[in-house]
Design a protein around this motif. Structure first.
Motif, PDB file in Angstrom:
ATOM      1  N   GLN A 293      10.324  -6.473 -33.841  1.00  0.00           N
ATOM      2  CA  GLN A 293      11.484  -7.090 -34.211  1.00  0.00           C
ATOM      3  C   GLN A 293      11.688  -7.289 -35.730  1.00  0.00           C
ATOM      4  N   GLU A 294      10.565  -7.348 -36.390  1.00  0.00           N
ATOM      5  CA  GLU A 294      10.574  -7.292 -37.800  1.00  0.00           C
ATOM      6  C   GLU A 294      10.971  -5.967 -38.460  1.00  0.00           C
ATOM      7  N   LEU A 295      10.653  -4.720 -37.645  1.00  0.00           N
ATOM      8  CA  LEU A 295      11.159  -3.474 -37.793  1.00  0.00           C
ATOM      9  C   LEU A 295      12.531  -3.321 -37.659  1.00  0.00           C
ATOM     10  N   ARG A 296      12.996  -3.774 -36.331  1.00  0.00           N
ATOM     11  CA  ARG A 296      14.330  -3.776 -36.174  1.00  0.00           C
ATOM     12  C   ARG A 296      15.187  -4.507 -37.313  1.00  0.00           C
ATOM     13  N   THR A 297      14.784  -5.608 -37.680  1.00  0.00           N
ATOM     14  CA  THR A 297      15.619  -6.597 -38.450  1.00  0.00           C
ATOM     15  C   THR A 297      15.752  -5.788 -39.731  1.00  0.00           C
ATOM     16  N   LYS A 298      14.804  -4.815 -40.364  1.00  0.00           N
ATOM     17  CA  LYS A 298      14.917  -4.210 -41.614  1.00  0.00           C
ATOM     18  C   LYS A 298      15.617  -2.882 -41.346  1.00  0.00           C
ATOM     19  N   MET A 299      15.627  -2.340 -40.332  1.00  0.00           N
ATOM     20  CA  MET A 299      16.256  -0.682 -40.282  1.00  0.00           C
ATOM     21  C   MET A 299      17.627  -0.845 -39.349  1.00  0.00           C
ATOM     22  N   TYR A 300      17.925  -1.828 -38.837  1.00  0.00           N
ATOM     23  CA  TYR A 300      18.922  -1.321 -37.770  1.00  0.00           C
ATOM     24  C   TYR A 300      20.352  -1.591 -38.485  1.00  0.00           C
ATOM     25  N   GLU A 301      20.514  -2.514 -39.384  1.00  0.00           N
ATOM     26  CA  GLU A 301      21.713  -2.503 -40.418  1.00  0.00           C
ATOM     27  C   GLU A 301      21.929  -1.550 -41.409  1.00  0.00           C
ATOM     28  N   PRO A 302      20.939  -0.759 -42.097  1.00  0.00           N
ATOM     29  CA  PRO A 302      21.108   0.275 -42.491  1.00  0.00           C
ATOM     30  C   PRO A 302      21.575   1.446 -42.073  1.00  0.00           C
ATOM     31  N   ALA A 303      20.661   1.786 -40.904  1.00  0.00           N
ATOM     32  CA  ALA A 303      20.921   2.777 -39.857  1.00  0.00           C
ATOM     33  C   ALA A 303      22.578   2.642 -39.236  1.00  0.00           C
ATOM     34  N   ARG A 304      22.797   1.610 -38.973  1.00  0.00           N
ATOM     35  CA  ARG A 304      24.092   1.220 -38.298  1.00  0.00           C
ATOM     36  C   ARG A 304      25.195   1.724 -39.324  1.00  0.00           C
ATOM     37  N   ALA A 305      24.948   1.497 -40.631  1.00  0.00           N
ATOM     38  CA  ALA A 305      25.986   1.628 -41.449  1.00  0.00           C
ATOM     39  C   ALA A 305      26.059   3.025 -41.668  1.00  0.00           C
ATOM     40  N   ALA A 306      24.891   3.749 -41.687  1.00  0.00           N
ATOM     41  CA  ALA A 306      24.913   5.230 -41.984  1.00  0.00           C
ATOM     42  C   ALA A 306      25.623   5.958 -40.692  1.00  0.00           C
ATOM     43  N   TYR A 307      25.586   5.352 -39.553  1.00  0.00           N
ATOM     44  CA  TYR A 307      26.168   5.951 -38.274  1.00  0.00           C
ATOM     45  C   TYR A 307      27.525   5.732 -38.605  1.00  0.00           C
ATOM     46  N   ILE A 308      28.026   4.574 -38.651  1.00  0.00           N
ATOM     47  CA  ILE A 308      29.642   4.366 -38.746  1.00  0.00           C
ATOM     48  C   ILE A 308      30.104   5.184 -40.037  1.00  0.00           C
ATOM     49  N   ASP A 309      29.600   5.493 -40.903  1.00  0.00           N
ATOM     50  CA  ASP A 309      29.933   6.357 -42.023  1.00  0.00           C
ATOM     51  C   ASP A 309      30.051   7.886 -41.621  1.00  0.00           C
ATOM     52  N   GLN A 310      29.288   8.099 -40.571  1.00  0.00           N
ATOM     53  CA  GLN A 310      29.330   9.639 -40.052  1.00  0.00           C
ATOM     54  C   GLN A 310      30.213   9.848 -39.183  1.00  0.00           C
ATOM     55  N   ALA A 311      30.095   8.681 -38.070  1.00  0.00           N
ATOM     56  CA  ALA A 311      30.999   8.747 -36.779  1.00  0.00           C
ATOM     57  C   ALA A 311      32.531   8.145 -36.991  1.00  0.00           C
ATOM     58  N   GLY A 312      32.573   7.624 -38.144  1.00  0.00           N
ATOM     59  CA  GLY A 312      33.897   7.002 -38.357  1.00  0.00           C
ATOM     60  C   GLY A 312      34.409   5.805 -37.448  1.00  0.00           C
ATOM     61  N   ASP A 313      35.751   5.777 -37.085  1.00  0.00           N
ATOM     62  CA  ASP A 313      36.247   4.967 -36.330  1.00  0.00           C
ATOM     63  C   ASP A 313      35.622   4.868 -34.787  1.00  0.00           C
ATOM     64  N   GLU A 314      35.612   6.195 -34.181  1.00  0.00           N
ATOM     65  CA  GLU A 314      34.962   6.415 -33.193  1.00  0.00           C
ATOM     66  C   GLU A 314      33.694   5.724 -32.798  1.00  0.00           C
ATOM     67  N   GLY A 315      32.896   5.813 -33.934  1.00  0.00           N
ATOM     68  CA  GLY A 315      31.395   5.284 -34.000  1.00  0.00           C
ATOM     69  C   GLY A 315      31.666   3.822 -34.186  1.00  0.00           C
ATOM     70  N   ALA A 316      32.452   3.336 -34.809  1.00  0.00           N
ATOM     71  CA  ALA A 316      32.653   1.899 -34.989  1.00  0.00           C
ATOM     72  C   ALA A 316      33.023   1.170 -33.778  1.00  0.00           C
ATOM     73  N   ALA A 317      33.928   1.915 -32.924  1.00  0.00           N
ATOM     74  CA  ALA A 317      34.279   1.250 -31.610  1.00  0.00           C
ATOM     75  C   ALA A 317      33.067   1.375 -30.766  1.00  0.00           C
ATOM     76  N   LEU A 318      32.376   2.145 -30.866  1.00  0.00           N
ATOM     77  CA  LEU A 318      31.108   2.491 -29.750  1.00  0.00           C
ATOM     78  C   LEU A 318      30.353   1.385 -30.187  1.00  0.00           C
ATOM     79  N   ILE A 319      29.889   1.400 -31.435  1.00  0.00           N
ATOM     80  CA  ILE A 319      28.959   0.196 -31.765  1.00  0.00           C
ATOM     81  C   ILE A 319      29.398  -1.178 -31.344  1.00  0.00           C
ATOM     82  N   GLU A 320      30.813  -1.485 -31.430  1.00  0.00           N
ATOM     83  CA  GLU A 320      31.196  -2.544 -31.031  1.00  0.00           C
ATOM     84  C   GLU A 320      31.020  -3.122 -29.582  1.00  0.00           C
ATOM     85  N   VAL A 321      31.367  -1.798 -28.766  1.00  0.00           N
ATOM     86  CA  VAL A 321      30.953  -1.928 -27.244  1.00  0.00           C
ATOM     87  C   VAL A 321      29.561  -2.206 -27.249  1.00  0.00           C
ATOM     88  N   TYR A 322      28.434  -1.618 -27.690  1.00  0.00           N
ATOM     89  CA  TYR A 322      27.036  -1.715 -27.464  1.00  0.00           C
ATOM     90  C   TYR A 322      26.657  -3.294 -28.004  1.00  0.00           C
TER      91      TYR A 322
END
Length: 328
Positions: A293-322
């Motif tokens: 859980q501690e690993l997830r807390t540290k890693m999730y948000e930076p990785a999420r931001a990198a994903y949305i930067d890469q996948a754009g609006d489509e990625g942001a919409a998919l993350i919202e569903v997830y």
């Protein structure tokens, strides 16, 4: 677009013979691995339930080319289907790189399968339709763990270490979040890079670590299960639409039906790998739920931001569903 392998083109001339529909399915794993074994089970179910009208011909171990060639073959109609690691599809469909985000899928298999079967999995598969292929199913194929030549006693130990990653901004940010640095290296160079100290560590499923003998050139292993390794079942749209709706349902149901057995088979292979690895000179530690859980807390948000930067609006919409589904 690259040229397809001669093997793919040669197979396009295979006659239909007695079956109404023949689907050639290419993949990269060996005949002893979970993916191939359960593809054969799906083929048997589909043949039985369609009265022999649909035949799956399965080509393992890259017989029809590398994964890029097979994916493009499915897109162009030179091949009916492929089962690909999601990690190999990010350049083809940036949305699928959501699966690179650490601890995206819970380690509880029932909860992970609920995400695959629910709105998130459906939206992820749907993202392939605009790329000229049909996403039919998501299959679990193990989870990544950390190894290193330096101690990994706790999260603070990652700081300053160098880890090999696939060429993924998301994975680079995952390690940056731990104070480590990430170096993208070809998989074929990894063993030597670990042996010579080009990198301190790496991340892979336990059965891969065993098969590639990484444990022989690493001193520490943490069973963290932080990264889900998923397969995506892709079909050619023209072939898929040529099937009667009843047959499409039979195929989709068959891929879903074997998942519990697939998961159990993979789990057994992982447990066997861990036992064999633990018998060597490497220090093995299983991360607690609190540490995960501690690993997830540290890693999730930076990785999420990198994903949305890469996948754009489509990625942001998919993350919202997830996140909406994961919160329930």
């Amino acid at each position: 677009m690259i040229a397809l392998s001669a093997g793919v083109f040669a197979l396009t001339a295979v006659p239909a013979m007695a079956q109404d529909y023949i689907a050639r399915i290419g993949h990269l794993e060996s005949t002893q691995q979970s993916r191939h074994i359960h593809l054969e089970k799906v083929a048997a179910l589909v043949s039985e339930r369609t009265g022999g009208a649909v035949e799956f011909q399965i080509f393992p171990q890259g017989q029809l080319g590398n994964q890029r060639q097979m994916t493009e073959g499915v897109q162009l109609g030179a091949l009916e289907a492929t089962v690909s690691p999601a990690a190999f599809l990010g350049g083809f469909n940036p949305a699928v790189s959501v699966l690179d985000i650490p601890y995206l899928l819970p380690t509880d298999e029932a909860k992970a399968q609920a995400l695959r079967d629910g709105d998130f999995g459906k939206a992820l598969l749907e993202s392939f339709s605009s790329r000229g292929v049909v996403g039919v199913a998501l299959w679990p194929n193990g989870r990544k763990n950390f190894t290193s030549n330096q101690a990994l006693d706790d999260i603070s130990a990652f700081a300053g270490q160098k880890f090999r990653v696939m060429d993924s901004k998301i994975l680079i940010e995952q390690f940056n979040a731990l104070g480590a640095s990430a170096i993208a290296l070809p998989f074929g160079e990894l063993y030597t890079s670990l042996q010579t100290g080009v990198v301190d560590g790496q991340e892979n499923p336990l059965d891969t670590i065993l098969r590639m003998k990484f444990h022989e050139v690493q001193d520490y292993l943490v069973v963290s299960e932080h990264g889900a390794m998923e397969d995506v079942v892709l079909f050619n749209p023209m072939f898929w639409e040529s099937l009667p709706e009843e047959y499409r349902t039979i195929i989709t149901d068959a891929f879903s039906e074997v998942v519990p057995e697939l998961t159990a088979h993979k789990s057994a292979a992982v447990a066997s790998a861990l036992e064999e690895i633990s018998g060597g000179d490497i220090n093995v530690r299983v991360a607690s739920e609190a540490e995960r859980q501690e690993l997830r807390t540290k890693m999730y948000e930076p990785a999420r931001a990198a994903y949305i930067d890469q996948a754009g609006d489509e990625g942001a919409a998919l993350i919202e569903v997830y996140e909406a589904q994961a919160a329930n």
